[in-house]
Design a protein around this motif. Sequence first.
Motif: not given
Length: 160
Positions: A118-129, A131-143
Motif C-alpha cells: 500500500k505504501s508504494g515502496l519500490r522493491f524487487d520481491q516481497l514474499i509473505e512466508e 512467520t516472516w517476510v522476505h523483501i529484496s531490493f535487487g536491481p530488477r525492482m519487479r514489484q
Amino acid sequence: MTTTIDRTPVKPAPAPGMLSNNFSLAEFVESDTAMRRRIANVPNSAVMERLKNTAANMEKVREILGNVPVHVTSGYRSPALNKAVGGSPNSDHIDGDACDFRAPAFGPPILICHAIVKSGLRFDQLIEEGTWVHISFGPRMRQQVLTMRGGKYFNGLRPI
C-alpha cells in the motif's frame, strides 16, 4: 552582500558497525547455521555497499510500519551458507540485496506485506512466508509480490 545559511537538517552517519541508523552489520550476517557449521559469513566490499542499500530501504520499511522494531532474521548469506540453509542458488541474500524479517509490534507478516504494498515502496520481491517476510531490493525492482504456503509460491498475497 547577504549570506544565506543552509538549514537543511544533516542526517548523522551511522555509528561504527551500523549499516544504517537502526540496522547493524552484525544482525545482517548473524547465522546459527554458520556458527554451528563454522561457515564464514563475511561480505566483501561490493556486498557491503549493497547491504547498506538494503538497510537504507529497511529504514523505509520501518517508517511504513510506524517505527516499530524490525527484527532481521536472515540477511547476507555467503554462497556456502546459502547452500547449507537450502536457499535458492540465485538468492538475493547472496548479493546483500535481501533480508527476512519480523515486526511483531506491528502485526503478522500478512499485515506487514499489505502495508508495504500500500505504501508504494519500490522493491524487487516481497514474499509473505507465514512467520516472516522476505523483501529484496535487487536491481530488477519487479514489484513481485508472492505468498509461500506449503513450500509453494503463489502470486499475490493470500489469506492465512
